[in-house]
Design a protein around this motif. Structure first.
Motif, short mmCIF file in Angstrom:
data_model
loop_
_atom_site.label_atom_id
_atom_site.label_comp_id
_atom_site.label_asym_id
_atom_site.label_seq_id
_atom_site.Cartn_x
_atom_site.Cartn_y
_atom_site.Cartn_z
N LEU A 460 0.83 -1.21 0.00
CA LEU A 460 0.00 0.00 0.00
C LEU A 460 0.86 1.26 0.00
CD1 LEU A 460 -2.75 -1.10 2.55
CD2 LEU A 460 -2.98 -0.88 0.07
N VAL A 461 1.97 1.25 0.72
CA VAL A 461 2.86 2.42 0.74
C VAL A 461 3.43 2.67 -0.65
CG1 VAL A 461 5.05 3.28 1.63
CG2 VAL A 461 3.40 2.24 3.19
N ASN A 462 3.87 1.60 -1.33
CA ASN A 462 4.40 1.76 -2.69
C ASN A 462 3.34 2.28 -3.65
OD1 ASN A 462 6.83 0.83 -1.74
ND2 ASN A 462 6.80 -1.09 -2.87
N LEU A 463 2.11 1.77 -3.52
CA LEU A 463 1.04 2.25 -4.40
C LEU A 463 0.70 3.71 -4.11
CD1 LEU A 463 -1.38 -0.84 -4.47
CD2 LEU A 463 0.36 -0.19 -6.14
N LEU A 464 0.67 4.10 -2.81
CA LEU A 464 0.45 5.51 -2.47
C LEU A 464 1.57 6.39 -3.00
CD1 LEU A 464 -0.89 5.27 1.20
CD2 LEU A 464 -2.10 6.26 -0.76
N ASP A 465 2.80 5.93 -2.85
CA ASP A 465 3.94 6.70 -3.35
C ASP A 465 3.85 6.86 -4.87
OD1 ASP A 465 6.76 7.82 -2.94
OD2 ASP A 465 7.12 6.22 -4.38
N ASN A 466 3.43 5.80 -5.56
CA ASN A 466 3.27 5.87 -7.01
C ASN A 466 2.17 6.85 -7.40
OD1 ASN A 466 4.15 4.39 -9.61
ND2 ASN A 466 1.92 4.33 -9.73
N ALA A 467 1.05 6.84 -6.65
CA ALA A 467 -0.04 7.78 -6.93
C ALA A 467 0.38 9.22 -6.68
CB ALA A 467 -1.26 7.42 -6.08
N ILE A 468 1.19 9.45 -5.64
CA ILE A 468 1.65 10.81 -5.35
C ILE A 468 2.57 11.32 -6.46
CG2 ILE A 468 3.05 12.17 -3.75
CD1 ILE A 468 2.04 10.35 -1.51
N LYS A 469 3.46 10.45 -6.94
CA LYS A 469 4.43 10.88 -7.96
C LYS A 469 3.77 11.16 -9.30
CE LYS A 469 7.37 7.48 -7.67
NZ LYS A 469 8.60 6.67 -7.93
N TYR A 470 2.72 10.42 -9.65
CA TYR A 470 2.17 10.51 -10.99
C TYR A 470 0.78 11.16 -11.04
CZ TYR A 470 6.01 7.44 -12.26
OH TYR A 470 7.26 6.91 -12.45
N SER A 471 0.45 11.97 -10.05
CA SER A 471 -0.80 12.74 -10.08
C SER A 471 -0.53 14.14 -9.54
CB SER A 471 -1.88 12.04 -9.24
OG SER A 471 -1.50 11.96 -7.89
N PRO A 472 -1.24 15.15 -10.06
CA PRO A 472 -0.98 16.54 -9.64
C PRO A 472 -1.30 16.74 -8.16
CG PRO A 472 -2.24 16.45 -11.68
CD PRO A 472 -2.22 15.07 -11.14
N GLU A 473 -0.61 17.69 -7.55
CA GLU A 473 -0.84 18.02 -6.16
C GLU A 473 -2.26 18.57 -5.99
OE1 GLU A 473 1.19 20.68 -2.56
OE2 GLU A 473 2.17 20.46 -4.53
N GLY A 474 -2.92 18.13 -4.96
CA GLY A 474 -4.29 18.56 -4.69
C GLY A 474 -5.35 17.64 -5.23
N THR A 475 -5.00 16.70 -6.11
CA THR A 475 -5.98 15.76 -6.64
C THR A 475 -6.20 14.64 -5.63
OG1 THR A 475 -4.25 14.54 -7.79
CG2 THR A 475 -5.40 16.26 -9.03
N PRO A 476 -7.41 14.06 -5.60
CA PRO A 476 -7.71 13.06 -4.56
C PRO A 476 -7.11 11.69 -4.89
CG PRO A 476 -9.60 13.35 -5.99
CD PRO A 476 -8.58 14.37 -6.43
N ILE A 477 -6.95 10.93 -3.83
CA ILE A 477 -6.54 9.52 -3.93
C ILE A 477 -7.60 8.71 -3.20
CG2 ILE A 477 -4.82 7.79 -3.30
CD1 ILE A 477 -2.70 9.95 -3.47
N GLU A 478 -8.13 7.70 -3.88
CA GLU A 478 -9.23 6.91 -3.34
C GLU A 478 -8.76 5.49 -3.07
OE1 GLU A 478 -12.39 7.11 -6.13
OE2 GLU A 478 -12.33 9.30 -6.28
N ILE A 479 -9.12 4.98 -1.88
CA ILE A 479 -8.78 3.60 -1.49
C ILE A 479 -10.07 2.88 -1.14
CG2 ILE A 479 -7.45 2.14 0.08
CD1 ILE A 479 -5.58 4.49 0.56
N HIS A 480 -10.34 1.79 -1.84
CA HIS A 480 -11.55 1.00 -1.61
C HIS A 480 -11.14 -0.43 -1.28
CE1 HIS A 480 -13.84 3.91 -4.51
NE2 HIS A 480 -13.49 4.48 -3.37
N GLU A 489 -10.31 -7.75 -1.92
CA GLU A 489 -9.95 -6.92 -3.07
C GLU A 489 -9.75 -5.48 -2.61
OE1 GLU A 489 -12.00 -7.35 -7.06
OE2 GLU A 489 -12.72 -5.36 -6.46
N ILE A 490 -8.56 -4.93 -2.85
CA ILE A 490 -8.20 -3.56 -2.47
C ILE A 490 -7.84 -2.80 -3.74
CG2 ILE A 490 -6.65 -2.10 -1.12
CD1 ILE A 490 -6.28 -4.39 0.81
#
Length: 573
Positions: A460-480, A489-490
């Protein structure tokens, strides 16, 4: 015919030792060769010591079943009895056809010898029972002499032609069987994977077809080594020495050959364009059993197919070794790139922050004193802390990939709460997520899952880090998270730049990075480590492009505890 077909220029033949009267009756093979040689030179040699003893391996053994001749006599007797019953209905000359039929039957079913006997007995029986004066071999009417001669000649010709056709049919059947066995061996060797499979296939076919135990020798570090054998095969040092001689000289050696014929085994070198790759040895169960010419040809064909298959297996091994070397060089290059950029960048930031803090502490001693207010001091400390975490994650990724590549990743599964798992991953990056809204949506009845908590947290940390690097600042990140059958299923989604369709299947490969100007630099290990950890749990991970832009990464993990029971270690992955 063979010499003309293969452009032979010289033929060496032995001088006939038979009497002249015998050659006048039977003919001379040497004279026929000289007469039909054409432009081929024929050399006739002699030896005062007499004929060379016959080779037991090539000695012709006639059929020993004398019942065939008895059956031939019985058939002629039966035909004679039938002709006696029909004597009043047909002229004696017409009864000759019955004897010709008997000759044909004997030739088809019993061979050339019984058919010649039937022809001779038919002439005698016809003369004895049907030509006046009957019951004697005396002939008053000379016209029957011609009938006897024609009957004998026709009988001999029919018997010879029929027997020759029978022999050709048997030869064709043997050739068909050889072709079938060669095709079967070739087909199995084509699909065989690995050296051991190839060797066992050759040994099994040799044993089934030739009825002999087999052994295959291959060179290992310059020494010929016994690599594969038939079950229960025993080899002594003498036979090993014969195998070494066959390998060194590239010639058939041992039993049934001209070299070291006293050996109990026959050794065939496995030769290709690259040279001699090994030796195939065969040993009969019966010490008095030798290979016939057809079996020797089949053995030579087997050794040719085996040599090609062994060469292919060796080339496959060399190709795999070359692939391993290329992967090692690629890993070394990637690690050097990581050290040169991804490791130096956070180290430079940490060093810069610490130097600024140190100068601030020593600011009163220099000509240009440096003074930092509390807010700037806190920013430097936070920068150093974030870069330290970044450096720690990078080093952790490298160590995790090393464990995955070495196959020493050991899972310690335990019953874990999914909400705590996601909360731990988010809190791990809370400093970088301060400017991003994170939406976590979990069902109220979400059960606990059996997993390795620290490793899945790393996913999960690696996926969050990947989402932070490849999405603009201020855009949301959703975890289901949800339950799908017996799987947890995550999903993690962002509103970033997305992934090209051609790269969706490759983003989880080691050191793979999407080549585009706006992409961030990295080692290309984060998603690969995620896949390794998820698959070690028995799950799957996939990447998708979201409608409206962004990336969705979904992975599944088993909900149930492992078969070896809760609280116990899983096997290594």
């Amino acid at each position: 015919e063979f010499a003309h077909k293969h452009n032979v220029t010289k033929i060496v033949a032995g001088k006939p030792a038979r009497p002249r009267w015998f050659e006048s009756m039977q003919g001379s093979i040497l004279n026929q060769i000289i007469h039909r040689s054409g432009s081929i030179d024929v050399y006739v040699i002699s030896d005062t010591s007499g004929p060379i003893p016959g080779n037991p391996a090539g000695r012709w053994i006639p059929r020993s079943d004398y019942r065939r001749y008895l059956y031939s006599v019985l058939i002629v007797a039966g035909v004679t009895l039938a002709a006696l019953l029909m004597r009043g209905l047909f002229h004696p000359v017409n009864l000759v056809m019955l004897y010709l039929a008997a000759v044909v039957v004997c030739a088809v079913y019993f061979g050339r010898g019984p058919s010649i006997l039937a022809s001779s007995l038919g002439v005698l029986a016809f003369d004895f029972f049907f030509i006046d004066p009957r019951l004697t071999f005396t002939v008053f009417d000379t016209q029957y002499v011609l009938t006897f001669i024609v009957l004998q000649v026709v009988g001999l010709v029919i018997s010879n032609l029929t027997a020759r056709g029978r022999d050709q049919m048997e030869a064709l059947q043997k050739r068909q069987e050889q072709t079938h066995t060669l095709f079967s061996l070739s087909r199995e060797l084509t699909t065989a994977v690995g050296m051991d499979t190839v060797l066992n296939t050759v040994i099994d076919h040799t044993r089934q077809t030739l009825g002999r135990d087999a052994a295959i020798f291959l060179p290992v570090q310059g020494k010929l080594d016994l690599r594969a054998t038939s079950p229960g095969f025993i080899l002594d040092e003498h036979e090993r020495a014969v195998a070494v001689w066959a390998f060194d000289h590239g010639q058939p050696t041992g039993r049934g050959t001209e070299t070291l014929p006293a050996a109990s085994m026959r050794f065939q070198p496995l030769k290709t364009t690259r040279g001699t790759l090994g030796v195939l040895g065969i040993k009969p169960e019966d010490p008095n059993s030798y290979l016939n010419p057809e079996q020797r040809q089949l053995l030579e064909a087997y050794t040719g197919l085996a040599a090609v298959a062994i060469e292919r297996a060796l080339l496959d091994d060399q190709a795999r070794e070359a692939q391993v070397l290329r992967e090692s060089e690629r890993l070394q290059t990637a690690l050097l790139n990581s050290i040169s950029h991804d490791l130096r960048t956070p180290l430079a930031s940490i060093r810069g922050a610490l130097d600024s803090l140190l100068e601030a502490e020593q600011g009163g001693e220099g000509p240009d004193p440096v003074h930092l207010d509390p807010e700037a001091r806190l920013d430097l400390i936070q920068t150093a802390r974030e870069e330290t975490h970044r450096l720690n994650r990078l080093v952790g990724n490298l160590l995790d990939m090393t464990r995955l590549e070495a196959g020493t990743l050991r899972l310690h599964r335990e019953e874990s709460d999914v909400q705590d798992l996601i909360g731990a991953a988010v809190s791990h990056l809370h400093e970088r997520l301060r400017q991003r809204p994170v939406s976590v949506r979990l069902p109220d009845d979400l059960p606990a899952a059996w997993l390795d908590f620290p490793l899945v947290e790393q996913v999960l940390v690696n996926l969050l880090d990947n989402a932070i690097k490849y999405s603009p600042e201020g855009t949301p990140i959703e975890i289901h998270a949800r339950v799908s059958g017996d799987q947890l299923e995550i999903s993690m989604a962002d509103r970033g730049i997305g992934i090209p369709e051609s790269d969706l299947e490759h983003v989880f490969e080691k050191f793979y990075r999407i080549q585009r100007p706006e992409s961030s630099q990295g080692t290309g290990l984060g998603l690969s480590i995620c896949r390794g950890i998820v698959e070690a749990h028995g799950g799957r991970i996939r990447a998708y492009n979201r409608p409206g832009g962004g990336t969705l990464i979904r992975f599944t993990l088993p909900l149930n505890p492992p078969e070896n029971g809760p609280g116990k270690d899983d096997h290594e992955h």
